[in-house]
Design an enzyme around this catalytic site. Structure first.
Site, PDB file in Angstrom:
ATOM      1  N   ASP A 127     -34.446  -2.174  50.087  1.00 49.54           N
ATOM      2  CA  ASP A 127     -33.761  -0.938  49.726  1.00 49.54           C
ATOM      3  C   ASP A 127     -34.688   0.229  49.407  1.00 49.54           C
ATOM      4  O   ASP A 127     -34.378   1.379  49.700  1.00 49.54           O
ATOM      5  CB  ASP A 127     -32.883  -1.179  48.482  1.00 49.54           C
ATOM      6  CG  ASP A 127     -31.897  -2.328  48.653  1.00 49.54           C
ATOM      7  OD1 ASP A 127     -31.572  -2.659  49.820  1.00 49.54           O
ATOM      8  OD2 ASP A 127     -31.450  -2.901  47.639  1.00 49.54           O
ATOM      9  N   GLY A 137     -22.255  -3.522  41.944  1.00 50.91           N
ATOM     10  CA  GLY A 137     -21.534  -4.715  41.469  1.00 50.91           C
ATOM     11  C   GLY A 137     -21.274  -5.704  42.580  1.00 50.91           C
ATOM     12  O   GLY A 137     -22.187  -6.230  43.185  1.00 50.91           O
ATOM     13  N   GLY A 138     -19.995  -5.968  42.851  1.00 53.64           N
ATOM     14  CA  GLY A 138     -19.628  -6.984  43.835  1.00 53.64           C
ATOM     15  C   GLY A 138     -19.375  -8.323  43.156  1.00 53.64           C
ATOM     16  O   GLY A 138     -19.705  -8.518  41.982  1.00 53.64           O
ATOM     17  N   TRP A 139     -18.781  -9.227  43.894  1.00 52.93           N
ATOM     18  CA  TRP A 139     -18.338 -10.514  43.341  1.00 52.93           C
ATOM     19  C   TRP A 139     -19.478 -11.269  42.663  1.00 52.93           C
ATOM     20  O   TRP A 139     -19.341 -11.790  41.563  1.00 52.93           O
ATOM     21  CB  TRP A 139     -17.726 -11.359  44.456  1.00 52.93           C
ATOM     22  CG  TRP A 139     -17.283 -12.696  43.985  1.00 52.93           C
ATOM     23  CD1 TRP A 139     -17.934 -13.894  44.165  1.00 52.93           C
ATOM     24  CD2 TRP A 139     -16.104 -12.999  43.230  1.00 52.93           C
ATOM     25  NE1 TRP A 139     -17.222 -14.916  43.570  1.00 52.93           N
ATOM     26  CE2 TRP A 139     -16.093 -14.395  42.995  1.00 52.93           C
ATOM     27  CE3 TRP A 139     -15.051 -12.222  42.725  1.00 52.93           C
ATOM     28  CZ2 TRP A 139     -15.089 -15.037  42.282  1.00 52.93           C
ATOM     29  CZ3 TRP A 139     -14.038 -12.865  42.015  1.00 52.93           C
ATOM     30  CH2 TRP A 139     -14.072 -14.244  41.801  1.00 52.93           C
ATOM     31  N   GLU A 150     -16.140  -6.627  39.218  1.00 51.76           N
ATOM     32  CA  GLU A 150     -15.064  -7.583  39.505  1.00 51.76           C
ATOM     33  C   GLU A 150     -15.003  -8.632  38.400  1.00 51.76           C
ATOM     34  O   GLU A 150     -15.761  -9.587  38.415  1.00 51.76           O
ATOM     35  CB  GLU A 150     -15.275  -8.242  40.866  1.00 51.76           C
ATOM     36  CG  GLU A 150     -15.235  -7.208  41.986  1.00 51.76           C
ATOM     37  CD  GLU A 150     -15.362  -7.803  43.387  1.00 51.76           C
ATOM     38  OE1 GLU A 150     -15.171  -9.014  43.560  1.00 51.76           O
ATOM     39  OE2 GLU A 150     -15.664  -7.034  44.301  1.00 51.76           O
ATOM     40  N   MET A 207      -8.799  -3.650  47.264  1.00 57.57           N
ATOM     41  CA  MET A 207      -9.319  -4.777  48.062  1.00 57.57           C
ATOM     42  C   MET A 207      -8.166  -5.701  48.451  1.00 57.57           C
ATOM     43  O   MET A 207      -8.035  -6.820  47.936  1.00 57.57           O
ATOM     44  CB  MET A 207     -10.394  -5.521  47.265  1.00 57.57           C
ATOM     45  CG  MET A 207     -11.625  -4.656  47.009  1.00 57.57           C
ATOM     46  SD  MET A 207     -12.944  -5.532  46.149  1.00 57.57           S
ATOM     47  CE  MET A 207     -12.435  -5.345  44.452  1.00 57.57           C
ATOM     48  N   TYR A 255      -7.221  -8.086  50.213  1.00 51.05           N
ATOM     49  CA  TYR A 255      -7.582  -9.294  50.973  1.00 51.05           C
ATOM     50  C   TYR A 255      -8.077 -10.327  49.969  1.00 51.05           C
ATOM     51  O   TYR A 255      -8.018 -10.079  48.759  1.00 51.05           O
ATOM     52  CB  TYR A 255      -8.652  -8.972  52.027  1.00 51.05           C
ATOM     53  CG  TYR A 255      -9.719  -8.011  51.571  1.00 51.05           C
ATOM     54  CD1 TYR A 255     -10.703  -8.407  50.687  1.00 51.05           C
ATOM     55  CD2 TYR A 255      -9.739  -6.695  52.013  1.00 51.05           C
ATOM     56  CE1 TYR A 255     -11.684  -7.540  50.264  1.00 51.05           C
ATOM     57  CE2 TYR A 255     -10.720  -5.804  51.580  1.00 51.05           C
ATOM     58  CZ  TYR A 255     -11.694  -6.226  50.709  1.00 51.05           C
ATOM     59  OH  TYR A 255     -12.668  -5.358  50.268  1.00 51.05           O
ATOM     60  N   ASP A 256      -8.533 -11.481  50.472  1.00 52.97           N
ATOM     61  CA  ASP A 256      -8.909 -12.608  49.588  1.00 52.97           C
ATOM     62  C   ASP A 256      -7.714 -13.119  48.777  1.00 52.97           C
ATOM     63  O   ASP A 256      -7.889 -13.636  47.670  1.00 52.97           O
ATOM     64  CB  ASP A 256     -10.050 -12.218  48.613  1.00 52.97           C
ATOM     65  CG  ASP A 256     -11.349 -11.906  49.337  1.00 52.97           C
ATOM     66  OD1 ASP A 256     -11.485 -12.306  50.516  1.00 52.97           O
ATOM     67  OD2 ASP A 256     -12.220 -11.275  48.733  1.00 52.97           O
ATOM     68  N   TRP A 276     -13.891  -3.874  54.757  1.00 57.57           N
ATOM     69  CA  TRP A 276     -14.903  -4.856  54.368  1.00 57.57           C
ATOM     70  C   TRP A 276     -15.059  -5.807  55.540  1.00 57.57           C
ATOM     71  O   TRP A 276     -14.169  -6.596  55.772  1.00 57.57           O
ATOM     72  CB  TRP A 276     -14.541  -5.622  53.091  1.00 57.57           C
ATOM     73  CG  TRP A 276     -15.709  -6.508  52.786  1.00 57.57           C
ATOM     74  CD1 TRP A 276     -15.939  -7.761  53.269  1.00 57.57           C
ATOM     75  CD2 TRP A 276     -16.855  -6.155  52.002  1.00 57.57           C
ATOM     76  NE1 TRP A 276     -17.166  -8.215  52.845  1.00 57.57           N
ATOM     77  CE2 TRP A 276     -17.754  -7.251  52.071  1.00 57.57           C
ATOM     78  CE3 TRP A 276     -17.230  -5.006  51.274  1.00 57.57           C
ATOM     79  CZ2 TRP A 276     -18.990  -7.232  51.416  1.00 57.57           C
ATOM     80  CZ3 TRP A 276     -18.461  -5.011  50.630  1.00 57.57           C
ATOM     81  CH2 TRP A 276     -19.316  -6.124  50.705  1.00 57.57           C
TER      82      TRP A 276
END
Ligand SMILES: *[C@@H]1O[C@H](CO)[C@@H](O)[C@H](O)[C@H]1NC(C)=O
Ligand SMILES: *[C@@H]1O[C@H](CO)[C@@H](O)[C@H](O)[C@H]1NC(C)=O
Length: 532
Positions: free
Chosen positions: A86, A117-119, A160, A224, A226-227, A376
């Site tokens: 990055d 963040g993110g899962w 999350e 989001m 989905y999932d 996504w």
């Protein structure tokens, strides 16, 4: 007195001039609907078909989200996740942020943001940070420094989720709101954008968000959608059902579909101009326990093995699926309520999205009148063109949102189960699909008199006038419309070494994708595979 006034005015002028030369962080005047595209930037490490920033098409999205940055677990400041990829402090680093943000040089209308963040970041650090005013202040300052240093147009919060996992359900909700207020205030002078990725689940939403207040503070929210179902459950289900099936009356299934989630946001304080609806470019998959039990809701044997590109258990990206469909024998069906396909081979069961189901989700979100679509994620599309033209799903999204088909409400699987009254009418004659798969199952369920023994049902294709008769079932294979007028064999639309079989089994139509034996090709006249 006078001089200080003059100075003030001068300062104000400089302020204005500064503002005038400053970048407009939300310049997408050409494309009024948002197309918010996430990139899972770790996909550069995929052993097969690594996805690099140069693979991004900067003209198909209005907003690009760099997934992800993290927060420091001691200082609670925003941090580069993978300095090697990055950062640009050292010559050996790969300048990911810089290359990403420089895509704006190719398309000046493009906006680029950092997603935090993110899962896999979990919830605990965030919960600790927002609970402490000093940490919050340090965090907000660190975000400002970060955005300035790396020249992003704004921050996307992807915690999350507040109040869930290792968060604190008693206090996270209020603390999260406080943080968002403080970020908003700090961003104001710079015009930075502030968005969030938010949960699709009613239980999570209730614990996490003061929706009315957040709706005012965020530039928009990426839902989001989905999932909903995946390998953490022990029965087959769909990753992103559009509507619930009539037989699904339990709470879980009532809440767990795109339609419910989007209405829940709208009914609880979110406004259409602040909602962006997610579409997945991947499916969720299980290993099959019993070859004779492959219906929705049948028992599964845990997550499918890692995909050959993405390497994640229980997940298969579209770029993987479309290639698997070409290589092996698959059996595919579209659920008329989910408006989405699922299918199985001899080992794996998967509920996923394709060109047809995505067209239905886009028609749905346009009818609902929300302000855009979120994806996504880009690396999950067939960006290499292994199965046809490159980026089939992204191009469909772009066309239907801001491109040639922007006035189209066509759901390629037939009319959506709602009867919408589009506010911006399209030209119905060309865009309204002839309802090939009607939406009320009771009336459409065909009543095949003879159950499926292909040998007896072998059709004589020439007798079927395919232009006037309504097909019993339509589906898509490799993006090509397939019409089943009766049970029997059809040519594969893209691969001469394969053929399709339309079959009615156990109350539903299926299209089987069958391989010819090695060294042979399909001959439709003879309805058999022949030597090349
Ligand atoms: C928006 O982008 C266009 C180029 O596509 C540019 O001409 C215009 O000046 C920009 N507007 C602002 C306010 O930055
Ligand atoms: C979509 O959701 C709304 C609100 O929850 C509900 O009233 C409607 O019946 C749903 N539509 C379908 C087709 O399930």
């Amino acid at each position: 007195m006078k001089t200080s006034c003059a100075i003030l005015i001068l300062m104000a002028c400089f302020g204005l001039m500064n503002a005038a030369v400053k970048r407009d962080h939300n310049n997408y005047s050409k494309n009024p609907m948002r197309i918010v595209c996430y990139v899972g930037t770790w996909s550069v490490y995929h052993k097969v078909d690594p996805y690099t920033i140069e693979d991004i098409d900067p003209f198909k999205c209005t907003h690009l989200m760099y997934g992800f940055a993290k927060i420091d677990e001691y200082k609670y400041t925003i941090q580069v996740f993978d300095p090697y990829q990055d950062d640009n402090h050292n010559t050996w680093e790969k300048h990911g942020y810089e290359r990403f943000n420089n895509l704006r040089l190719k398309n000046p209308e493009l906006t680029t943001m950092i997603s935090l963040g993110g899962w896999y970041e979990g919830s605990e650090k965030y919960s600790d940070m927002v609970a402490n005013p000093t940490y919050r202040k340090q965090f907000v300052q660190s975000v400002l420094d970060f955005l300035q240093e790396y020249k992003f147009d704004g921050l996307d919060l992807d915690w999350e989720y507040p109040g869930s996992r290792l968060g604190n359900p008693k206090i996270d909700k209020q603390n999260y709101l406080t943080l968002v207020r403080e970020l908003k205030e700090a961003f104001e002078p710079f015009g930075y954008l502030l968005t969030a990725a938010v949960s699709p689940g009613k239980d999570k939403i209730d614990v996490a968000y003061e929706l009315k207040e957040l709706n005012q503070l965020f530039d928009w929210m990426n839902v989001m959608t989905y999932d909903y179902h995946g390998g953490w459950e022990n029965v087959f289900g769909h990753n992103a059902p559009l509507y619930k099936r009539p037989d699904e009356t339990d709470e879980l299934h009532t809440y767990f579909n795109v339609n419910y989630t989007m209405h829940y946001y709208l009914n609880n304080g979110a406004t259409r101009d602040k909602l962006v609806m997610g579409v997945p470019f991947y499916g969720r998959a299980w290993s099959i326990e019993d070859r004779s039990k492959v219906k929705l809701g049948d028992p599964a044997k845990g997550m499918s093995p890692p995909g050959f590109i993405t390497g994640e258990e229980g997940v298969l990206s579209y770029i993987e699926l479309c290639q698997l469909f070409q290589k092996e024998e698959w059996h595919i069906q579209y659920d008329e309520y989910y408006n989405a396909p699922y299918g199985y081979n001899d080992k794996i069961w998967v509920g996923y999205d394709d060109l047809a189901s995505i067209s239905c989700k886009l028609a749905f979100l346009k009818e609902l009148g929300v302000s855009g679509v979120m994806i996504w994620s880009l690396e999950n599309d067939d960006f290499k063109g292994h199965c046809g033209p490159k980026y089939p799903l992204l191009n469909k999204v772009h066309n239907m949102i801001n491109g040639d088909e922007k006035n189209s409400y066509e759901c390629l699987l037939g009319p959506s189960t709602t009867t919408p009254t589009p506010t911006t009418p399209s030209t119905p004659s060309t865009t309204t699909p002839t309802p090939t798969t009607p939406s009320t199952p009771s009336t459409t369920t065909p009543t095949p008199t003879t159950p499926s023994t292909p040998s007896t049902t072998t059709p004589t294709p020439t007798t079927t006038d395919s232009t006037s008769e309504t097909p019993k079932y339509t589906t898509y294979v490799d993006g090509h419309l397939i019409k089943c007028y009766k049970e029997g064999d059809l040519p594969h639309p893209t691969n001469i070494h394969k053929y399709l079989v339309c079959e009615y089994v156990n109350g539903g139509w299926w299209v089987h994708i069958m391989p010819c034996p090695p060294g042979t090709i399909w001959c439709q006249e003879k309805l058999t595979c022949i030597t090349e």
